[in-house]
Design a protein around this motif. Structure first.
Motif, PDB file in Angstrom:
ATOM      1  N   HIS A  39    -101.893  98.935  36.206  1.00  0.00           N
ATOM      2  CA  HIS A  39    -100.695  98.298  36.771  1.00  0.00           C
ATOM      3  C   HIS A  39     -99.841  99.251  37.597  1.00  0.00           C
ATOM      4  CE1 HIS A  39    -101.625  94.582  34.809  1.00  0.00           C
ATOM      5  NE2 HIS A  39    -101.876  95.256  33.710  1.00  0.00           N
ATOM      6  N   GLY A  40    -100.454 100.332  38.069  1.00  0.00           N
ATOM      7  CA  GLY A  40     -99.773 101.223  39.008  1.00  0.00           C
ATOM      8  C   GLY A  40     -98.823 102.223  38.380  1.00  0.00           C
ATOM      9  N   PHE A  41     -99.073 102.582  37.120  1.00  0.00           N
ATOM     10  CA  PHE A  41     -98.248 103.573  36.427  1.00  0.00           C
ATOM     11  C   PHE A  41     -99.081 104.786  36.033  1.00  0.00           C
ATOM     12  CE2 PHE A  41     -96.042  99.578  35.309  1.00  0.00           C
ATOM     13  CZ  PHE A  41     -94.719  99.912  35.526  1.00  0.00           C
ATOM     14  N   GLU A  42     -98.379 105.881  35.795  1.00  0.00           N
ATOM     15  CA  GLU A  42     -98.980 107.038  35.127  1.00  0.00           C
ATOM     16  C   GLU A  42     -98.146 107.355  33.898  1.00  0.00           C
ATOM     17  OE1 GLU A  42     -98.859 110.688  37.355  1.00  0.00           O
ATOM     18  OE2 GLU A  42     -96.690 110.590  37.620  1.00  0.00           O
ATOM     19  N   VAL A  43     -98.800 107.898  32.875  1.00  0.00           N
ATOM     20  CA  VAL A  43     -98.077 108.316  31.677  1.00  0.00           C
ATOM     21  C   VAL A  43     -97.415 109.650  31.992  1.00  0.00           C
ATOM     22  CG1 VAL A  43     -98.258 108.969  29.241  1.00  0.00           C
ATOM     23  CG2 VAL A  43     -99.678 107.109  30.143  1.00  0.00           C
ATOM     24  N   LEU A  44     -96.109 109.648  32.034  1.00  0.00           N
ATOM     25  CA  LEU A  44     -95.347 110.848  32.329  1.00  0.00           C
ATOM     26  C   LEU A  44     -95.016 111.590  31.034  1.00  0.00           C
ATOM     27  CD1 LEU A  44     -94.005 112.405  34.663  1.00  0.00           C
ATOM     28  CD2 LEU A  44     -91.955 111.054  34.257  1.00  0.00           C
ATOM     29  N   ILE A  45     -94.647 110.830  29.992  1.00  0.00           N
ATOM     30  CA  ILE A  45     -94.311 111.426  28.694  1.00  0.00           C
ATOM     31  C   ILE A  45     -94.954 110.600  27.585  1.00  0.00           C
ATOM     32  CG2 ILE A  45     -92.436 111.832  27.035  1.00  0.00           C
ATOM     33  CD1 ILE A  45     -90.642 112.570  29.351  1.00  0.00           C
ATOM     34  N   TRP A  46     -95.572 111.294  26.671  1.00  0.00           N
ATOM     35  CA  TRP A  46     -96.041 110.717  25.402  1.00  0.00           C
ATOM     36  C   TRP A  46     -95.598 111.725  24.355  1.00  0.00           C
ATOM     37  CZ3 TRP A  46     -98.949 106.408  23.698  1.00  0.00           C
ATOM     38  CH2 TRP A  46     -99.357 106.459  22.374  1.00  0.00           C
ATOM     39  N   LYS A  47     -94.570 111.392  23.621  1.00  0.00           N
ATOM     40  CA  LYS A  47     -94.033 112.326  22.626  1.00  0.00           C
ATOM     41  C   LYS A  47     -94.188 111.720  21.235  1.00  0.00           C
ATOM     42  CE  LYS A  47     -90.020 114.956  21.219  1.00  0.00           C
ATOM     43  NZ  LYS A  47     -88.602 115.163  21.357  1.00  0.00           N
ATOM     44  N   ASN A  68     -93.109 107.744   6.270  1.00  0.00           N
ATOM     45  CA  ASN A  68     -92.885 107.854   7.706  1.00  0.00           C
ATOM     46  C   ASN A  68     -93.768 106.883   8.480  1.00  0.00           C
ATOM     47  OD1 ASN A  68     -91.062 109.932   7.326  1.00  0.00           O
ATOM     48  ND2 ASN A  68     -92.510 111.554   7.860  1.00  0.00           N
ATOM     49  N   VAL A  69     -93.184 106.223   9.476  1.00  0.00           N
ATOM     50  CA  VAL A  69     -93.939 105.403  10.424  1.00  0.00           C
ATOM     51  C   VAL A  69     -94.070 106.236  11.692  1.00  0.00           C
ATOM     52  CG1 VAL A  69     -93.975 103.277  11.772  1.00  0.00           C
ATOM     53  CG2 VAL A  69     -93.084 103.251   9.424  1.00  0.00           C
ATOM     54  N   ASN A  70     -95.278 106.696  11.955  1.00  0.00           N
ATOM     55  CA  ASN A  70     -95.521 107.565  13.103  1.00  0.00           C
ATOM     56  C   ASN A  70     -95.717 106.753  14.369  1.00  0.00           C
ATOM     57  OD1 ASN A  70     -95.471 110.056  11.665  1.00  0.00           O
ATOM     58  ND2 ASN A  70     -97.464 109.511  10.822  1.00  0.00           N
ATOM     59  N   GLY A  71     -95.159 107.265  15.433  1.00  0.00           N
ATOM     60  CA  GLY A  71     -95.268 106.587  16.715  1.00  0.00           C
ATOM     61  C   GLY A  71     -95.108 107.565  17.845  1.00  0.00           C
ATOM     62  N   ALA A  72     -94.740 107.025  18.975  1.00  0.00           N
ATOM     63  CA  ALA A  72     -94.511 107.861  20.152  1.00  0.00           C
ATOM     64  C   ALA A  72     -93.456 107.199  21.027  1.00  0.00           C
ATOM     65  CB  ALA A  72     -95.803 108.027  20.946  1.00  0.00           C
ATOM     66  N   SER A  73     -92.676 108.046  21.676  1.00  0.00           N
ATOM     67  CA  SER A  73     -91.815 107.558  22.743  1.00  0.00           C
ATOM     68  C   SER A  73     -92.570 107.848  24.038  1.00  0.00           C
ATOM     69  CB  SER A  73     -90.428 108.205  22.716  1.00  0.00           C
ATOM     70  OG  SER A  73     -90.520 109.599  22.692  1.00  0.00           O
ATOM     71  N   VAL A  74     -92.593 106.872  24.923  1.00  0.00           N
ATOM     72  CA  VAL A  74     -93.449 106.911  26.100  1.00  0.00           C
ATOM     73  C   VAL A  74     -92.613 106.612  27.335  1.00  0.00           C
ATOM     74  CG1 VAL A  74     -95.498 105.890  27.184  1.00  0.00           C
ATOM     75  CG2 VAL A  74     -95.331 105.992  24.681  1.00  0.00           C
ATOM     76  N   ILE A  75     -92.886 107.361  28.390  1.00  0.00           N
ATOM     77  CA  ILE A  75     -92.315 107.053  29.699  1.00  0.00           C
ATOM     78  C   ILE A  75     -93.469 106.940  30.688  1.00  0.00           C
ATOM     79  CG2 ILE A  75     -90.876 107.836  31.626  1.00  0.00           C
ATOM     80  CD1 ILE A  75     -89.116 107.174  29.311  1.00  0.00           C
ATOM     81  N   LEU A  76     -93.522 105.799  31.350  1.00  0.00           N
ATOM     82  CA  LEU A  76     -94.469 105.585  32.439  1.00  0.00           C
ATOM     83  C   LEU A  76     -93.707 105.667  33.759  1.00  0.00           C
ATOM     84  CD1 LEU A  76     -96.453 102.454  31.158  1.00  0.00           C
ATOM     85  CD2 LEU A  76     -96.883 104.875  30.664  1.00  0.00           C
ATOM     86  N   ARG A  77     -94.342 106.262  34.761  1.00  0.00           N
ATOM     87  CA  ARG A  77     -93.746 106.323  36.096  1.00  0.00           C
ATOM     88  C   ARG A  77     -94.557 105.457  37.031  1.00  0.00           C
ATOM     89  NH1 ARG A  77     -93.950 110.065  40.999  1.00  0.00           N
ATOM     90  NH2 ARG A  77     -95.885 110.808  40.075  1.00  0.00           N
ATOM     91  N   LYS A  78     -93.868 104.624  37.788  1.00  0.00           N
ATOM     92  CA  LYS A  78     -94.546 103.768  38.775  1.00  0.00           C
ATOM     93  C   LYS A  78     -95.015 104.638  39.932  1.00  0.00           C
ATOM     94  CE  LYS A  78     -93.914  99.776  41.692  1.00  0.00           C
ATOM     95  NZ  LYS A  78     -92.976  98.741  42.146  1.00  0.00           N
ATOM     96  N   ILE A  79     -96.296 104.579  40.213  1.00  0.00           N
ATOM     97  CA  ILE A  79     -96.852 105.392  41.292  1.00  0.00           C
ATOM     98  C   ILE A  79     -97.401 104.555  42.436  1.00  0.00           C
ATOM     99  CG2 ILE A  79     -97.297 107.442  39.901  1.00  0.00           C
ATOM    100  CD1 ILE A  79    -100.205 106.503  39.605  1.00  0.00           C
ATOM    101  N   LYS A  80     -97.539 103.251  42.223  1.00  0.00           N
ATOM    102  CA  LYS A  80     -98.061 102.376  43.295  1.00  0.00           C
ATOM    103  C   LYS A  80     -97.100 101.243  43.523  1.00  0.00           C
ATOM    104  CE  LYS A  80    -102.893 103.165  42.236  1.00  0.00           C
ATOM    105  NZ  LYS A  80    -104.109 102.569  41.750  1.00  0.00           N
TER     106      LYS A  80
END
Length: 188
Positions: free
Chosen positions: A157-165, A176-188
Motif C-alpha cells: 500500500h505504498g508504505f515503508e516500516v520506519l519504526i518497529w519498537k 506482560n502483553v508484548n507488542g510493538a509501536s510502529v510507524i509507517l512512512r508513505k513512500i508512494k
C-alpha cells in the motif's frame, strides 16, 4: 508509545513537529492519545473517530491543559469508512493506539490511510507481537501481527516500516502483553 514513536520518526526524517498540521486519531476511545497530542502539539487540527457512541461522547468533551477541546471533530464510524471520506492527500499523520489488535487484517485500513496521507505522511499504531508468519487470533481474543506481515502489507500500500519498537503494551492478569509501536512512512 504511539506519540513517542511519532516524535522519533519525525527526528529520523529530519522533520520539525511543526510540519504536522492535520492528524486523525483512529479508535480515539476516551481521547487519551488525543489529549497528549493537543498538549504537546497545540497547533495540530485533530480529528477523532471511534465505533462507540459513549467513547465519542467522552472524547468530544475532553479538554487540553489549556482548556480547549482536544478534537476539532469526533465521528462515530468505522475507521476505514471514515478514512474513505477524507480528502485525498490532506492528512499529515494517522495514529491508532490499540486499534489494529481488534481488526486483524489491516490491508483495507492501510489502503484508505495511503489515500488520505500527504507525501511522506506517517501512520503510527500499536500491534501485539506474533512470532510466526502473518497474523493470528490470539488466546486473548485480540490479533497478533508479525513484523513480516506488517512489512508485506505496508509495501503493498505504498508504505515503508520506519519504526518497529518492541515494547510491553500492558499487563493482563499480571503478565506482560508484548507488542510493538510502529510507524509507517508513505513512500508512494
Amino acid at each position: 508509545m504511539v506519540y513517542e514513536a511519532l516524535v522519533s520518526a519525525l527526528k529520523r526524517l529530519g522533520r520539525s513537529p511543526l510540519t504536522i498540521k492535520k492528524v486523525i486519531d483512529l479508535g480515539c476511545g476516551t481521547g487519551l492519545l488525543g489529549e497528549l497530542i493537543a498538549n504537546e502539539m497545540p497547533w495540530v487540527e485533530l480529528s477523532g473517530v471511534d465505533l462507540s457512541a459513549r467513547m465519542v461522547e467522552i472524547s468530544r468533551e475532553r479538554q487540553s491543559r489549556r482548556g480547549a477541546h482536544v478534537y476539532t471533530s469526533v465521528n462515530q464510524e468505522d475507521a476505514a469508512t471514515y478514512l474513505s471520506s477524507i480528502k485525498i492527500h490532506s492528512i499529515d499523520a494517522i495514529l491508532a493506539s490499540d486499534v489494529f489488535i481488534y481488526v486483524g487484517d489491516i490491508s483495507n485500513l492501510l489502503a484508505e490511510s495511503s489515500k488520505c496521507l500527504d507525501k511522506d505522511g506517517v501512520l503510527g499504531f500499536t500491534v501485539e507481537n506474533y512470532v510466526g508468519p502473518g497474523l493470528k487470533l490470539l488466546k486473548s481474543g485480540r490479533f497478533g501481527h508479525s513484523l513480516s506481515y506488517i512489512e508485506k502489507v505496508a509495501s503493498e500500500h505504498g508504505f515503508e516500516v520506519l519504526i518497529w519498537k518492541d515494547c510491553v503494551l500492558r499487563q493482563q492478569g499480571g503478565v506482560n502483553v508484548n507488542g510493538a509501536s510502529v510507524i509507517l512512512r508513505k513512500i508512494k
